[in-house]
Design a protein around this motif. Structure first.
Motif, mmCIF file in Angstrom:
data_model
loop_
_atom_site.group_PDB
_atom_site.id
_atom_site.type_symbol
_atom_site.label_atom_id
_atom_site.label_comp_id
_atom_site.label_asym_id
_atom_site.label_seq_id
_atom_site.Cartn_x
_atom_site.Cartn_y
_atom_site.Cartn_z
ATOM 1 N N GLY A 242 0.784 -1.233 0.000
ATOM 2 C CA GLY A 242 0.000 0.000 0.000
ATOM 3 C C GLY A 242 0.811 1.275 0.000
ATOM 4 O O GLY A 242 0.290 2.348 -0.340
ATOM 5 N N GLY A 243 2.070 1.225 0.392
ATOM 6 C CA GLY A 243 2.883 2.436 0.431
ATOM 7 C C GLY A 243 3.629 2.735 -0.842
ATOM 8 O O GLY A 243 4.322 3.744 -0.933
ATOM 9 N N SER A 244 3.488 1.876 -1.850
ATOM 10 C CA SER A 244 4.261 2.032 -3.081
ATOM 11 C C SER A 244 3.392 2.478 -4.247
ATOM 12 O O SER A 244 2.221 2.096 -4.347
ATOM 13 C CB SER A 244 4.940 0.702 -3.435
ATOM 14 O OG SER A 244 5.596 0.783 -4.677
ATOM 15 N N VAL A 245 4.000 3.242 -5.161
ATOM 16 C CA VAL A 245 3.302 3.582 -6.399
ATOM 17 C C VAL A 245 3.204 2.370 -7.315
ATOM 18 O O VAL A 245 2.409 2.358 -8.256
ATOM 19 C CB VAL A 245 4.016 4.725 -7.140
ATOM 20 C CG1 VAL A 245 3.991 6.001 -6.325
ATOM 21 C CG2 VAL A 245 5.446 4.346 -7.495
ATOM 22 N N ASN A 246 4.029 1.344 -7.050
ATOM 23 C CA ASN A 246 3.996 0.103 -7.834
ATOM 24 C C ASN A 246 3.060 -0.876 -7.144
ATOM 25 O O ASN A 246 3.388 -1.452 -6.112
ATOM 26 C CB ASN A 246 5.406 -0.485 -7.949
ATOM 27 C CG ASN A 246 6.358 0.454 -8.636
ATOM 28 O OD1 ASN A 246 6.104 0.896 -9.745
ATOM 29 N ND2 ASN A 246 7.469 0.766 -7.975
ATOM 30 N N GLU A 247 1.885 -1.051 -7.701
ATOM 31 C CA GLU A 247 0.843 -1.826 -7.039
ATOM 32 C C GLU A 247 1.228 -3.298 -6.932
ATOM 33 O O GLU A 247 1.968 -3.829 -7.760
ATOM 34 C CB GLU A 247 -0.469 -1.698 -7.819
ATOM 35 C CG GLU A 247 -1.078 -0.304 -7.768
ATOM 36 C CD GLU A 247 -2.436 -0.253 -8.451
ATOM 37 O OE1 GLU A 247 -2.758 -1.211 -9.200
ATOM 38 O OE2 GLU A 247 -3.166 0.733 -8.234
ATOM 39 N N PRO A 248 0.707 -3.972 -5.894
ATOM 40 C CA PRO A 248 1.038 -5.383 -5.692
ATOM 41 C C PRO A 248 0.345 -6.293 -6.691
ATOM 42 O O PRO A 248 -0.592 -5.895 -7.390
ATOM 43 C CB PRO A 248 0.545 -5.653 -4.268
ATOM 44 C CG PRO A 248 -0.569 -4.668 -4.072
ATOM 45 C CD PRO A 248 -0.153 -3.438 -4.834
ATOM 46 N N ARG A 249 0.820 -7.519 -6.725
ATOM 47 C CA ARG A 249 0.247 -8.553 -7.575
ATOM 48 C C ARG A 249 0.254 -9.876 -6.816
ATOM 49 O O ARG A 249 1.057 -10.084 -5.905
ATOM 50 C CB ARG A 249 1.060 -8.740 -8.868
ATOM 51 C CG ARG A 249 1.091 -7.540 -9.805
ATOM 52 C CD ARG A 249 -0.246 -7.329 -10.487
ATOM 53 N NE ARG A 249 -0.188 -6.305 -11.520
ATOM 54 C CZ ARG A 249 -0.389 -5.012 -11.319
ATOM 55 N NH1 ARG A 249 -0.648 -4.580 -10.080
ATOM 56 N NH2 ARG A 249 -0.348 -4.157 -12.306
ATOM 57 N N LEU A 250 -0.619 -10.787 -7.208
ATOM 58 C CA LEU A 250 -0.524 -12.187 -6.812
ATOM 59 C C LEU A 250 -0.432 -12.993 -8.097
ATOM 60 O O LEU A 250 -1.264 -12.856 -9.001
ATOM 61 C CB LEU A 250 -1.740 -12.632 -5.997
ATOM 62 C CG LEU A 250 -1.793 -14.134 -5.671
ATOM 63 C CD1 LEU A 250 -0.606 -14.562 -4.803
ATOM 64 C CD2 LEU A 250 -3.121 -14.511 -4.994
ATOM 65 N N ILE A 251 0.606 -13.821 -8.170
ATOM 66 C CA ILE A 251 0.862 -14.627 -9.363
ATOM 67 C C ILE A 251 0.518 -16.081 -9.049
ATOM 68 O O ILE A 251 0.938 -16.620 -8.021
ATOM 69 C CB ILE A 251 2.347 -14.541 -9.774
ATOM 70 C CG1 ILE A 251 2.761 -13.083 -9.998
ATOM 71 C CG2 ILE A 251 2.627 -15.392 -11.005
ATOM 72 C CD1 ILE A 251 4.266 -12.864 -9.932
ATOM 73 N N ARG A 252 -0.237 -16.713 -9.927
ATOM 74 C CA ARG A 252 -0.530 -18.140 -9.812
ATOM 75 C C ARG A 252 -0.082 -18.843 -11.086
ATOM 76 O O ARG A 252 -0.459 -18.442 -12.193
ATOM 77 C CB ARG A 252 -2.020 -18.391 -9.558
ATOM 78 C CG ARG A 252 -2.381 -19.872 -9.591
ATOM 79 C CD ARG A 252 -3.801 -20.173 -9.171
ATOM 80 N NE ARG A 252 -4.118 -21.584 -9.442
ATOM 81 C CZ ARG A 252 -5.143 -22.256 -8.938
ATOM 82 N NH1 ARG A 252 -5.973 -21.635 -8.094
ATOM 83 N NH2 ARG A 252 -5.347 -23.524 -9.240
ATOM 84 N N MET A 253 0.717 -19.907 -10.936
ATOM 85 C CA MET A 253 1.210 -20.701 -12.058
ATOM 86 C C MET A 253 0.795 -22.152 -11.826
ATOM 87 O O MET A 253 1.088 -22.721 -10.782
ATOM 88 C CB MET A 253 2.735 -20.593 -12.162
ATOM 89 C CG MET A 253 3.238 -19.155 -12.186
ATOM 90 S SD MET A 253 5.049 -19.018 -12.166
ATOM 91 C CE MET A 253 5.431 -19.408 -13.880
ATOM 92 N N ASP A 254 0.109 -22.763 -12.796
ATOM 93 C CA ASP A 254 -0.414 -24.121 -12.666
ATOM 94 C C ASP A 254 0.297 -25.073 -13.614
ATOM 95 O O ASP A 254 0.322 -24.841 -14.836
ATOM 96 C CB ASP A 254 -1.908 -24.147 -12.964
ATOM 97 C CG ASP A 254 -2.748 -23.609 -11.827
ATOM 98 O OD1 ASP A 254 -3.485 -24.392 -11.223
ATOM 99 O OD2 ASP A 254 -2.670 -22.392 -11.540
ATOM 100 N N TYR A 255 0.839 -26.158 -13.055
ATOM 101 C CA TYR A 255 1.480 -27.211 -13.850
ATOM 102 C C TYR A 255 0.674 -28.497 -13.736
ATOM 103 O O TYR A 255 0.290 -28.898 -12.630
ATOM 104 C CB TYR A 255 2.904 -27.459 -13.338
ATOM 105 C CG TYR A 255 3.492 -28.789 -13.762
ATOM 106 C CD1 TYR A 255 4.093 -28.939 -15.012
ATOM 107 C CD2 TYR A 255 3.440 -29.899 -12.912
ATOM 108 C CE1 TYR A 255 4.620 -30.167 -15.397
ATOM 109 C CE2 TYR A 255 3.971 -31.119 -13.292
ATOM 110 C CZ TYR A 255 4.563 -31.255 -14.538
ATOM 111 O OH TYR A 255 5.078 -32.459 -14.926
ATOM 112 N N THR A 256 0.430 -29.129 -14.875
ATOM 113 C CA THR A 256 -0.233 -30.427 -14.913
ATOM 114 C C THR A 256 0.690 -31.413 -15.620
ATOM 115 O O THR A 256 1.196 -31.109 -16.706
ATOM 116 C CB THR A 256 -1.572 -30.340 -15.677
ATOM 117 O OG1 THR A 256 -2.392 -29.335 -15.067
ATOM 118 C CG2 THR A 256 -2.304 -31.673 -15.640
#
Length: 512
Positions: A242-256
C-alpha cells in the motif's frame, strides 16, 4: 524512476557429449583433465596421457612444478605453444579432491571460471564422476558461469560458449545431461530474477516474467491486480504494497503432468508459495541504509518458485503443482501501513502489525490461506528470505526449514543434500506461541526473540491441517564473493532444491 528495458544478458554454456577423447575432437580452444590426489603424487585422469603425447608436453611435470595436490578447485594452467598450438591453445588440470558429487559440482564451477571468454572447452572431468556426478558437474559449470550486467558497453566477460563432455558413452548420460541443464537453468533463472534492480523489477514486471516463462513452459498463469486483490480480501498483500506507487500482484502458475487432464481433481496437488517482495525498505520501521543494499533480492523465494515452475516439465514432475507468488514493494509513503494497524488476511484471520519490516510473513499468509481454502493441497511449502535470525542461527551457506509432517521434512532434507542447496531443520517450539499472540487481533507479526522460529509459528496458523514446510533462506540468499557455483551477489538459492524434490519418482511418498 523505472528503467525502460533490461540489456541483453549472457547465456550459460551449451553442453554436448562425446565418446571421444579431447585430442580426437577438433576445434577446441581448451582441453581440461581431472587431477586426483594420491600419496605418491597427484594422478591425471582419462585422456591426459594421450594429450601429453600429442602435444609433446609433460603434464605430470607441470603438476609438480605447480606443486599441485589435486584438491577440489585447484587449477594448473599449461599454455601450449609452437606447432602443438594448432591443436589446442591451453590445457587445464583441475583437481577433484575426493571425487564426491560435491567435488564435481565445484570442479565444474572452477572450470567455467577458468575458461570465460573462450569459445569451447573439451574435458574428461565428467568421465570419472560418480553416480549423479555428471549432473553436478554441469550444474556447477552453468552456475559458475553466471553473470549479470547493466553496462552501456555490454558484459564485462562472457561464459565459455560450449563445453564438450568427452569420454562419456553411458546410455543414461543423455538423460542425466538433460536433467542437469534443467536444474542449472532453474538456478540461473532464479539468480537472474533476484539480481535485477528494483527500478525495473516491480511487482507488475515480476508478474510479466512469470507469464512469459509460464507460456513457454506450457503452464496456466493467472495474475491478480490490486483491484482483484481488494475484491477477494487479500489484506496482507494490499497492506504491504500500500505504500508504493507500484501496485502489488498475486501470481498463480499451474502445472499439470503429461497425460493428466487439467480438469481432473483426483490427482494430488503440491502448492509452492514464494515471497515476492521486489524491494524492502522496511516500511515506516525503516531499515538503515546498509540494510537496504541487498533488498532488491527480497523476492528470491518468489524467483525460486517461478524458476521451479518453469522447469517442472523438463524433469517430468509426476504431480500437479501450483506456484503462488505474492508480490509487493514495501515502501515508505503516506499510504504505507503503520505500526499498530490490524489487517485482515484472505479467509478472515487478522494480524496486528507491530513491525512493518516483518512484511514477508504478511504476504505469505494471504497466499497460504488461499492455497488451503481454494486448492486443498496434499502438501504446502513456502520459501522466503524471511528473517535475519536465520543467518544468525545458521551462518552464510545453509538455509533453515520447519515442518509439521515428518515425511515432508525428510523430502526437504533429501532434496537439499542432493541438490547442494544445504538446509537444516529447525524446531517449531510450541512454547513460543504466546509470542505470536496479539491482545487485539488473532496474531502479532512482530514476536521478537527466537525470530526465525516465531516467524514460522506465525505462518503455521495459515497452513491449517495441511502437511506444510517453511523454508527460510535469508542465511543463504546473498553470496559475499565468488565461491564455487555461487557468484557474488544474490544466490538464487532454492530452485534446485525444489526441483530435485518435485522431479523425484514420488514427491508425496508418505506425506499426510
Amino acid at each position: 524512476m523505472r528503467a525502460t528495458a533490461l540489456p541483453t544478458q549472457v547465456s550459460p554454456p551449451e553442453f554436448a557429449l562425446s565418446p571421444a577423447l579431447p585430442h580426437q575432437i577438433g576445434g577446441a580452444e581448451v582441453w581440461a583433465f581431472p587431477v586426483l590426489p594420491d600419496e605418491d603424487g597427484p594422478l591425471l585422469g582419462p585422456g591426459a596421457d594421450e594429450a601429453a603425447e600429442a602435444l609433446g608436453i609433460d603434464l605430470l611435470a607441470a603438476l609438480e612444478a605447480a606443486r599441485a595436490t589435486g584438491r577440489t578447485g585447484e587449477v594448473t594452467t599449461v599454455p601450449v605453444g609452437g606447432a602443438a598450438a594448432e591443436s589446442v591453445g591451453l590445457v587445464l588440470l583441475v583437481g577433484v579432491g575426493e571425487a564426491s558429487v560435491t567435488d564435481f559440482r565445484r570442479a565444474g564451477a572452477t572450470l567455467a571460471r577458468a575458461t570465460k571468454d573462450r569459445a569451447s572447452v573439451v574435458t574428461t572431468l565428467a568421465a570419472i564422476a560418480p553416480d549423479d556426478g555428471l549432473e553436478a558437474f554441469v550444474v556447477g559449470a552453468m552456475l559458475g558461469s553466471f553473470a549479470f550486467h547493466w553496462r552501456s558497453t555490454g558484459p564485462k566477460e562472457r561464459p565459455v560458449a560450449r563445453i564438450v563432455l568427452a569420454d562419456v558413452s553411458d546410455d543414461g548420460a543423455d538423460d542425466e545431461l538433460a536433467r542437469a541443464i534443467a536444474h542449472g537453468g532453474a538456478g540461473w533463472r532464479s539468480r537472474a530474477l533476484a539480481t535485477v534492480p528494483a527500478n525495473l523489477k516491480t511487482p507488475a514486471w515480476l508478474a510479466e516474467q512469470a507469464v512469459e516463462v509460464g507460456e513457454a513452459a506450457g503452464l496456466d498463469v493467472t495474475v491478480w491486480d490490486a483491484a482483484r486483490l481488494e475484491a477477494e480480501g487479500f489484506g496482507g498483500i494490499l497492506a504491504v504494497g500500500g505504500g508504493s506507487v507500484n501496485e502489488p500482484r498475486l501470481i498463480r502458475m499451474d502445472y499439470t503432468p503429461r497425460g493428466a487432464s487439467k480438469k481432473s481433481r483426483s490427482m494430488p496437488t503440491v502448492v509452492l508459495v514464494g515471497k515476492g517482495i521486489t524491494f524492502d525498505t522496511g516500511g515506516l520501521d525503516i531499515k538503515p541504509s546498509e540494510g537496504m543494499l541487498t533488498m532488491k533480492r527480497d523476492m528470491s523465494g518468489g524467483g525460486a518458485v517461478i524458476a521451479t515452475m518453469a522447469a517442472l516439465r523438463d524433469v517430468d514432475c509426476p504431480v500437479r503443482v501450483v506456484g503462488l507468488v505474492p508480490a509487493a514493494e514495501n515502501a515508505v509513503s503516506g499510504s504505507a501501513m503503520r505500526p499498530g494497524d490490524v489487517i485482515t488476511h484472505f479467509g478472515g484471520r487478522t494480524s496486528e502489525v507491530n513491525n512493518t519490516d516483518a512484511e514477508g510473513r504478511l504476504v505469505l499468509a494471504d497466499a497460504m490461506a488461499y492455497a488451503v481454502s481454494e486448492i486443498a493441497p496434499a502438501a504446502l511449502v513456502d520459501i522466503a528470505t524471511l528473517t535475519g535470525a536465520m543467518k544468525v542461527s545458521l551462518g552464510q551457506w545453509t538455509g533453515g526449514y520447519f515442518a509439521n509432517d515428518e515425511a515432508l521434512a525428510e523430502q526437504v532434507a533429501s532434496a537439499a543434500a542432493t541438490s547442494g542447496e544445504l538446509a537444516w531443520r529447525m524446531p517449531l517450539v510450541a512454547d513460543y506461541e504466546e509470542k505470536v499472540a496479539s491482545r487485539i487481533a488473532d496474531g502479532d507479526n512482530a514476536a521478537g526473540g527466537a525470530g526465525a522460529i516465531t516467524a514460522a509459528l506465525f505462518l503455521q496458523h495459515f497452513a491449517g491441517d495441511v502437511p506444510w514446510a517453511h523454508i527460510d533462506f535469508a542465511s543463504a540468499a546473498e553470496s559475499p564473493a565468488d565461491r564455487y557455483e555461487w557468484t557474488a551477489g544474490p544466490s538464487g538459492w532454492g530452485a534446485r532444491l525444489l526441483l530435485t524434490w518435485l522431479g523425484s519418482d514420488d514427491p508425496l511418498a508418505g506425506i499426510g
